[in-house]
Write an enzyme that holds these catalytic residues in place. Structure first.
Site, PDB file in Angstrom:
ATOM      1  N   GLU A 234     -15.538  -1.780  22.009  1.00 20.72           N
ATOM      2  CA  GLU A 234     -14.156  -2.260  21.889  1.00 20.72           C
ATOM      3  C   GLU A 234     -13.211  -1.120  21.513  1.00 20.72           C
ATOM      4  O   GLU A 234     -12.149  -0.941  22.109  1.00 20.72           O
ATOM      5  CB  GLU A 234     -14.061  -3.349  20.796  1.00 20.72           C
ATOM      6  CG  GLU A 234     -14.822  -4.615  21.083  1.00 20.72           C
ATOM      7  CD  GLU A 234     -16.240  -4.588  20.497  1.00 20.72           C
ATOM      8  OE1 GLU A 234     -16.859  -3.498  20.443  1.00 20.72           O
ATOM      9  OE2 GLU A 234     -16.718  -5.663  20.112  1.00 20.72           O
TER      10      GLU A 234
ATOM     11  N   GLY B  39     -20.217   1.168   7.338  1.00 19.37           N
ATOM     12  CA  GLY B  39     -18.925   0.835   7.949  1.00 19.37           C
ATOM     13  C   GLY B  39     -18.094  -0.090   7.071  1.00 19.37           C
ATOM     14  O   GLY B  39     -16.918   0.159   6.810  1.00 19.37           O
TER      15      GLY B  39
ATOM     16  N   LYS C 270     -16.969   4.900  13.077  1.00 17.77           N
ATOM     17  CA  LYS C 270     -18.054   5.660  12.456  1.00 17.77           C
ATOM     18  C   LYS C 270     -18.914   6.317  13.540  1.00 17.77           C
ATOM     19  O   LYS C 270     -19.211   7.491  13.486  1.00 17.77           O
ATOM     20  CB  LYS C 270     -18.877   4.715  11.576  1.00 17.77           C
ATOM     21  CG  LYS C 270     -20.019   5.402  10.867  1.00 17.77           C
ATOM     22  CD  LYS C 270     -20.717   4.463   9.895  1.00 17.77           C
ATOM     23  CE  LYS C 270     -22.008   5.087   9.403  1.00 17.77           C
ATOM     24  NZ  LYS C 270     -22.729   4.259   8.457  1.00 17.77           N
TER      25      LYS C 270
END
Ligand code: F6P
Length: 568
Positions: free
Chosen positions: A219, A273, A213
């Site tokens: 990560e 999300g 998003k």
């Protein structure tokens, strides 16, 4: 100015608190004998059946819960969500995941603008792109069709799509439409996850979808850079344009990363999300794997529940009932956890997805107005498919802690197996357990029953089951794309209902920030120590000791190592 009004100060909350004493005097063994009660605790909608007769609740409890819903302005809050008000107040955003699966002609507005045409523009673009990739008219840098997809993303940009993919994987229609294709998910920043994902794949025939998003998640971005390197080291840097696409709300960062903006699929800040599986986040990878028509059925299933949630009276409204019963279990009966137990291996990733939707949404300590809560909100979600869970943690559920259970069963198996001479089909065997477990929890087994069975006296305490352990059963006609959409939306809305009643903001997630910023400090330290030999500084004794140990034990890593990709 923060409002100090909390739901626990309202009369319906106090009334329910007092009512707990009445419920303590009941046992499910007796409640289950009242057929009228049981009958009225069964609700059907669009093929789904909810049976909540094994909740520690009477009809009076339900009336009181409806009053609680009224006291919490539940109807009004649901309407405010659907009408695009900025109910996510700490981020000043609408919460409109329902628009992601709305029919093309629906009108759902955020900030005065109908967002449905934007949603369908992206869906049409996904349909077009996925058909090109699947038909082989979009090829990789060396002219080969892209038959494998790695979707990189974490949290909401991973768990929902993984759940739907896992659920579809064995559906006959989806099996047919995904022949010869693979979809994998790279989420963890652990390089082992990179290794697992690329093992056996050829960059020439692989498409990487970067899903984020924000397009800033540490990560995901490191994994994206890693797979960009995997592609460009094999095929040259220009291959990235053919082998990497993105899904994001931040199209500027997508372009900066080096992905052609034409190959970016947008979504919007009014999609949280963890509520984004119906956006390009899920729809793109799933359409690449299964084809858009299958994914459209999934959206339709979710949309059916959206309409039901918005319009059905509370007594017949599955997400509302699920949500109110969860509040009853957590806030009044004092059960902090919930076990999600699908009797379908295809739903093995459902509990992990719901863990994020539920615990990131409702794991809050203050009201939406910032007032510390004098009651606990949220619940601890966990689960495993039955019957596997039965051979793992059900012991605790039967004789240890009381954990309200959601049993989810499917009438028709995706993959029926019958063996001549067997007593029942394999699916009937599975479902025998689905039907038996709720009664075992509700009724238990008394010392008297054991005595009649001549059980040795010293074993009686060990073999006694208290019973009176609540559960609910959800029966779906089958597990196809449509039903998967229904299941997803039912839980999404259930969790919203809980948050609306608790008076919290279920749509922000500030609690994940602190760990992220402390990791930044550690990352800087590791870099400085490895490259310049700088001493570990600025941490407490414990972290300093651990960091030193870690650095000393891995001091063979060169200060400026050459690129190294997994070699398995
Ligand atoms: O874990 C925190 C979080 O912000 C989740 O809410 C989100 O789903 C996840 O990280 C991934 O975020 P993004 O899609 O921006 O990479």
């Amino acid at each position: 100015m923060a409002s100090k009004t909390l739901i626990c100060d309202a009369e319906p909350w106090k009334d329910l608190k007092a009512h707990v004493e009445d419920i303590k005097k009941t046992h499910l063994r007796d409640l289950m004998n009242d057929q009228e009660r049981c009958q009225s605790m069964m609700v059907e909608f669009d093929g789904m059946l909810l049976d909540y007769s094994r909740q520690r609740a009477t009809l009076a409890t339900m009336d009181k819960l409806y009053k609680l819903a009224e006291g919490a302005s539940l109807k009004n809050k649901i309407n405010r969500m659907y009408s695009g008000e900025h109910i996510n107040s700490t981020e000043n955003r609408s919460v409109l995941h329902v628009a992601l699966r709305a029919p093309r002609d629906a009108v759902i507005c955020s900030d005065g603008k109908n967002v449905v045409p934007d949603v369908w523009n992206v869906l049409d673009k996904i349909k077009d792109f996925s058909e090109k990739v699947r038909s082989g008219s979009w090829v990789g840098a060396t002219g080969k069709p892209l038959k494998d997809v790695i979707a990189i993303g974490i949290g909401g940009s991973f768990l929902g799509p993984l759940f739907v993919h896992t659920a579809l994987q064995t559906d006959p229609e989806a099996v047919e439409s995904s022949k010869g294709r693979q979809l994998r998910f790279l989420a963890n920043v652990d390089p082992i996850d990179v290794a697992r994902n690329i093992t056996g794949l050829n960059p020439e025939t692989t498409l990487v979808v970067v899903v984020s998003k924000t397009f800033t998640t540490a990560e995901t971005m490191l994994n994206a850079r890693t797979l960009r390197e995997w592609i460009s080291s094999a095929l040259g840097p220009s291959a990235v344009a053919k082998h990497m696409v993105a899904v994001s709300t931040n199209l500027t960062l997508v372009e900066k990363f080096g992905i052609d903006p034409n190959n970016a699929f947008a979504f919007w800040d009014w999609v949280g999300g963890r509520y984004s599986v119906c956006s390009a986040v899920g729809v793109l990878p799933l359409s690449l794997q299964y084809g858009f028509p299958t994914v459209e059925k999934f959206l339709k299933g979710a949309s059916s529940i959206d309409q039901h949630f918005q319009s059905a009276p509370f007594e017949k409204n599955i997400p509302v009932l699920l949500g109110l019963l969860s509040v009853w279990n957590v806030s009044f009966l004092g059960y902090p956890a919930r076990a999600i137990l699908p009797y379908s291996q295809a739903l093995e990733k459902f509990a992990p997805h719901i863990q994020q939707v539920s615990m990131e949404s409702n794991g809050k300590g203050v009201s939406i107005d910032g007032v510390p809560l004098p009651y606990e909100a949220g619940e601890i979600d966990f689960g495993e498919p039955g019957t596997n869970g039965q051979h793992s943690f059900y012991q605790l559920i039967h004789q240890g802690r009381v954990i309200p259970c959601d049993f989810i069963g499917i009438v028709k198996s995706q993959q029926p197996v019958y063996l001549k001479g067997e007593v029942v089909s394999n699916h009937d065997e599975l479902m025998s357990n689905f039907f038996a477990q709720p009664d075992a929890l509700a009724y238990g087994k008394t010392a008297e029953q054991l005595l009649k069975e001549n059980v040795a006296e010293h074993l009686i305490p060990h073999k006694t089951f208290s019973g009176n352990r609540p559960s609910l059963s959800l029966l779906l006609p089958s597990l196809n794309a449509y039903n998967i959409g229904q299941l997803l939306a039912s839980y999404e809305h259930r969790i919203a209902v809980e948050g609306f009643v608790w008076g919290i903001n279920s749509f922000d997630q500030w609690g994940v920030e602190l760990g992220k910023s402390l990791a930044t400090q550690v990352r800087k330290q590791l870099h400085a120590s490895r490259t310049k030999g700088e001493p570990v500084e600025g941490f407490n004794f414990s972290t300093t000791t651990l960091l030193k140990k870690y650095l000393e034990a891995s001091s063979d890593i060169p200060a400026d190592p050459p690129t190294l990709l997994p070699r398995i």
